[in-house]
Design a protein around this motif. Structure first.
Motif, PDB file in Angstrom:
ATOM      1  N   ARG A   3       0.836  -1.207   0.000  1.00 63.15           N
ATOM      2  CA  ARG A   3       0.000   0.000   0.000  1.00 63.15           C
ATOM      3  C   ARG A   3       0.868   1.253   0.000  1.00 63.15           C
ATOM      4  O   ARG A   3       0.541   2.248  -0.644  1.00 63.15           O
ATOM      5  CB  ARG A   3      -0.915   0.014   1.218  1.00 63.15           C
ATOM      6  CG  ARG A   3      -1.934  -1.092   1.193  1.00 63.15           C
ATOM      7  CD  ARG A   3      -2.742  -1.085   2.437  1.00 63.15           C
ATOM      8  NE  ARG A   3      -3.924  -0.286   2.169  1.00 63.15           N
ATOM      9  CZ  ARG A   3      -4.828   0.022   3.062  1.00 63.15           C
ATOM     10  NH1 ARG A   3      -4.691  -0.379   4.301  1.00 63.15           N
ATOM     11  NH2 ARG A   3      -5.871   0.749   2.743  1.00 63.15           N
ATOM     12  N   TYR A   4       1.979   1.185   0.731  1.00 68.07           N
ATOM     13  CA  TYR A   4       2.894   2.329   0.786  1.00 68.07           C
ATOM     14  C   TYR A   4       3.502   2.593  -0.579  1.00 68.07           C
ATOM     15  O   TYR A   4       3.575   3.747  -1.013  1.00 68.07           O
ATOM     16  CB  TYR A   4       3.990   2.066   1.816  1.00 68.07           C
ATOM     17  CG  TYR A   4       5.016   3.164   1.899  1.00 68.07           C
ATOM     18  CD1 TYR A   4       4.703   4.376   2.485  1.00 68.07           C
ATOM     19  CD2 TYR A   4       6.282   2.982   1.372  1.00 68.07           C
ATOM     20  CE1 TYR A   4       5.633   5.394   2.549  1.00 68.07           C
ATOM     21  CE2 TYR A   4       7.220   3.998   1.435  1.00 68.07           C
ATOM     22  CZ  TYR A   4       6.890   5.196   2.033  1.00 68.07           C
ATOM     23  OH  TYR A   4       7.811   6.194   2.088  1.00 68.07           O
ATOM     24  N   LEU A   5       3.939   1.554  -1.267  1.00 71.16           N
ATOM     25  CA  LEU A   5       4.529   1.733  -2.593  1.00 71.16           C
ATOM     26  C   LEU A   5       3.511   2.277  -3.589  1.00 71.16           C
ATOM     27  O   LEU A   5       3.838   3.148  -4.400  1.00 71.16           O
ATOM     28  CB  LEU A   5       5.116   0.412  -3.095  1.00 71.16           C
ATOM     29  CG  LEU A   5       6.376  -0.046  -2.393  1.00 71.16           C
ATOM     30  CD1 LEU A   5       6.791  -1.416  -2.899  1.00 71.16           C
ATOM     31  CD2 LEU A   5       7.493   0.958  -2.592  1.00 71.16           C
ATOM     32  N   GLY A  12       3.724  10.547  -6.533  1.00 68.08           N
ATOM     33  CA  GLY A  12       4.764  11.127  -7.393  1.00 68.08           C
ATOM     34  C   GLY A  12       4.258  11.446  -8.792  1.00 68.08           C
ATOM     35  O   GLY A  12       4.506  12.523  -9.328  1.00 68.08           O
ATOM     36  N   VAL A  13       3.519  10.522  -9.372  1.00 63.70           N
ATOM     37  CA  VAL A  13       2.989  10.739 -10.725  1.00 63.70           C
ATOM     38  C   VAL A  13       1.994  11.887 -10.735  1.00 63.70           C
ATOM     39  O   VAL A  13       2.040  12.774 -11.605  1.00 63.70           O
ATOM     40  CB  VAL A  13       2.350   9.441 -11.266  1.00 63.70           C
ATOM     41  CG1 VAL A  13       1.553   9.702 -12.527  1.00 63.70           C
ATOM     42  CG2 VAL A  13       3.422   8.395 -11.519  1.00 63.70           C
ATOM     43  N   LEU A  14       1.074  11.909  -9.765  1.00 65.39           N
ATOM     44  CA  LEU A  14       0.087  12.989  -9.715  1.00 65.39           C
ATOM     45  C   LEU A  14       0.737  14.341  -9.454  1.00 65.39           C
ATOM     46  O   LEU A  14       0.318  15.355 -10.022  1.00 65.39           O
ATOM     47  CB  LEU A  14      -0.965  12.705  -8.640  1.00 65.39           C
ATOM     48  CG  LEU A  14      -1.984  11.636  -8.999  1.00 65.39           C
ATOM     49  CD1 LEU A  14      -2.835  11.296  -7.790  1.00 65.39           C
ATOM     50  CD2 LEU A  14      -2.849  12.098 -10.140  1.00 65.39           C
ATOM     51  N   LEU A  58      -0.207  20.426  -3.220  1.00 70.22           N
ATOM     52  CA  LEU A  58       0.406  19.274  -2.573  1.00 70.22           C
ATOM     53  C   LEU A  58      -0.613  18.500  -1.745  1.00 70.22           C
ATOM     54  O   LEU A  58      -0.661  17.264  -1.791  1.00 70.22           O
ATOM     55  CB  LEU A  58       1.565  19.737  -1.695  1.00 70.22           C
ATOM     56  CG  LEU A  58       2.473  18.666  -1.138  1.00 70.22           C
ATOM     57  CD1 LEU A  58       3.194  17.966  -2.270  1.00 70.22           C
ATOM     58  CD2 LEU A  58       3.477  19.290  -0.202  1.00 70.22           C
ATOM     59  N   VAL A  59      -1.462  19.217  -1.026  1.00 72.00           N
ATOM     60  CA  VAL A  59      -2.488  18.559  -0.213  1.00 72.00           C
ATOM     61  C   VAL A  59      -3.511  17.858  -1.106  1.00 72.00           C
ATOM     62  O   VAL A  59      -3.922  16.725  -0.828  1.00 72.00           O
ATOM     63  CB  VAL A  59      -3.178  19.577   0.721  1.00 72.00           C
ATOM     64  CG1 VAL A  59      -4.404  18.989   1.375  1.00 72.00           C
ATOM     65  CG2 VAL A  59      -2.198  20.068   1.764  1.00 72.00           C
TER      66      VAL A  59
END
Length: 78
Positions: A3-5, A12-14, A58-59
């Motif tokens: 789930r973390y990955l 990162g992509v978003l 970012l949020v």
């Protein structure tokens, strides 16, 4: 760990996509002020103003990445 990955990759992509889109929008709507350039030919650096838009971006990206990671983990079973 899975789930973390998923969360880190989707975040990162978003984040990169949102930064590119906001950069394109800001570049499109930028209009230089030629009047101020003609009046002062001094060697000055004009720094922009501080904005809270990067923090809001970012949020929002983190929130979307969280929901995507939850959907992916629910579909594939964590």
């Amino acid at each position: 760990m899975k789930r973390y990955l998923v969360f880190i990759v989707s975040f990162g992509v978003l984040y990169i996509v949102f930064e590119l889109i906001s950069g394109l929008i800001l570049t499109t709507f930028f209009t230089p002020e030629f009047v101020s350039v003609e009046s002062s030919l001094q060697q000055e650096v004009a720094l922009g103003y501080h904005s809270s838009i990067p923090l809001l971006m970012l949020v929002s990206v983190a929130t979307i990445a969280f929901f995507i990671s939850n959907k992916v983990s629910n579909v594939y079973g964590a």
